[in-house]
Design a protein around this motif. Structure first.
Motif, short mmCIF file in Angstrom:
data_model
loop_
_atom_site.label_atom_id
_atom_site.label_comp_id
_atom_site.label_asym_id
_atom_site.label_seq_id
_atom_site.Cartn_x
_atom_site.Cartn_y
_atom_site.Cartn_z
N PHE A 107 -71.15 31.57 -88.65
CA PHE A 107 -71.79 31.73 -89.96
C PHE A 107 -72.33 33.14 -90.21
CE2 PHE A 107 -73.48 29.91 -93.75
CZ PHE A 107 -74.71 30.53 -93.98
N TYR A 108 -72.95 33.73 -89.21
CA TYR A 108 -73.62 35.02 -89.39
C TYR A 108 -72.75 36.18 -88.90
CZ TYR A 108 -77.88 32.29 -90.15
OH TYR A 108 -78.82 31.42 -90.64
N THR A 109 -73.17 37.37 -89.28
CA THR A 109 -72.54 38.57 -88.74
C THR A 109 -72.72 38.59 -87.22
OG1 THR A 109 -73.00 39.79 -90.77
CG2 THR A 109 -72.55 41.09 -88.80
N TRP A 110 -71.65 38.98 -86.52
CA TRP A 110 -71.70 38.98 -85.06
C TRP A 110 -72.68 40.01 -84.52
CZ3 TRP A 110 -69.43 35.00 -82.85
CH2 TRP A 110 -68.36 34.38 -83.48
N GLY A 111 -73.28 39.67 -83.39
CA GLY A 111 -74.06 40.64 -82.64
C GLY A 111 -73.15 41.51 -81.79
N GLN A 112 -73.76 42.24 -80.86
CA GLN A 112 -72.97 43.17 -80.04
C GLN A 112 -72.26 42.46 -78.88
OE1 GLN A 112 -76.16 42.67 -79.56
NE2 GLN A 112 -76.36 42.52 -77.34
N GLY A 113 -72.66 41.26 -78.58
CA GLY A 113 -72.06 40.53 -77.47
C GLY A 113 -72.56 41.04 -76.12
N THR A 114 -72.18 40.32 -75.08
CA THR A 114 -72.53 40.73 -73.72
C THR A 114 -71.30 40.53 -72.84
OG1 THR A 114 -74.16 40.49 -71.93
CG2 THR A 114 -73.51 38.47 -73.07
N LEU A 115 -70.98 41.55 -72.05
CA LEU A 115 -69.74 41.55 -71.27
C LEU A 115 -69.95 40.84 -69.94
CD1 LEU A 115 -66.82 42.49 -70.74
CD2 LEU A 115 -67.79 44.65 -69.87
N VAL A 116 -69.07 39.90 -69.65
CA VAL A 116 -69.04 39.21 -68.37
C VAL A 116 -67.74 39.57 -67.67
CG1 VAL A 116 -68.92 36.97 -67.22
CG2 VAL A 116 -70.49 37.31 -69.15
N THR A 117 -67.85 40.11 -66.48
CA THR A 117 -66.68 40.47 -65.68
C THR A 117 -66.73 39.70 -64.37
OG1 THR A 117 -66.66 42.70 -66.64
CG2 THR A 117 -65.38 42.35 -64.63
N VAL A 118 -65.69 38.92 -64.12
CA VAL A 118 -65.60 38.14 -62.89
C VAL A 118 -64.51 38.75 -62.04
CG1 VAL A 118 -65.34 35.85 -61.87
CG2 VAL A 118 -66.30 36.10 -64.18
#
Length: 120
Positions: A107-118
C-alpha cells in the motif's frame, strides 16, 4: 504518508538466524495488515509473510516452518524471525502494509529495505 524503516539484515552462514524489524509511522498501525517482502537480484519482489491486525499469520511455502512474523503494536513494529537460513534466502527484505486479497497488494511507498546475505 507513512514511513517504513527496516533494519536487522546482515551476513549470516547457512543454518543461521536473523531477526528483522520494521517500524512504521502513523497512528493506525494496530489495525493494519503488514507484510514482509523480499527481492533477490534479478527477480521480482515477493510477499513471504503477512500478519493481520488481529495477529493471524500466513507464509509463502518457501519460508513456512522457518520464518515467523510477529508484531508489537505499542512500538508500531513488525518483526520477521528467520531461522534455518538458506543461500536462496539472500535478498533485500522490505515491509509494507498489505491490502486487498488474492493477491494482497503493498500500500505505501517502499522503504530502503534491509539486505540479508546467506553465505559461508
Amino acid at each position: 504518508q507513512v514511513q517504513l524503516v527496516e533494519s536487522g539484515g546482515g551476513l549470516v552462514q547457512p543454518g543461521g538466524s536473523l531477526r528483522l524489524s520494521c517500524v512504521a509511522s502513523g497512528s493506525i498501525f494496530s489495525i493494519m495488515s503488514m507484510g514482509w517482502y523480499r527481492q533477490a537480484p534479478g527477480k521480482q519482489r515477493d510477499l513471504v509473510a503477512h500478519i493481520t491486525g488481529g495477529g493471524s499469520t500466513n507464509y509463502a511455502d518457501s519460508v513456512k516452518g522457518r520464518f515467523v512474523i510477529s508484531r508489537d503494536n505499542a512500538k508500531n513494529t513488525v518483526y520477521l524471525q528467520m531461522n534455518s537460513l538458506k543461500p536462496e534466502d539472500t535478498a533485500v527484505y522490505y515491509c509494507n502494509r498489505v491490502v486487498g486479497s488474492s493477491p494482497l497488494r503493498p500500500f505505501y511507498t517502499w522503504g530502503q529495505g534491509t539486505l540479508v546475505t546467506v553465505s559461508s
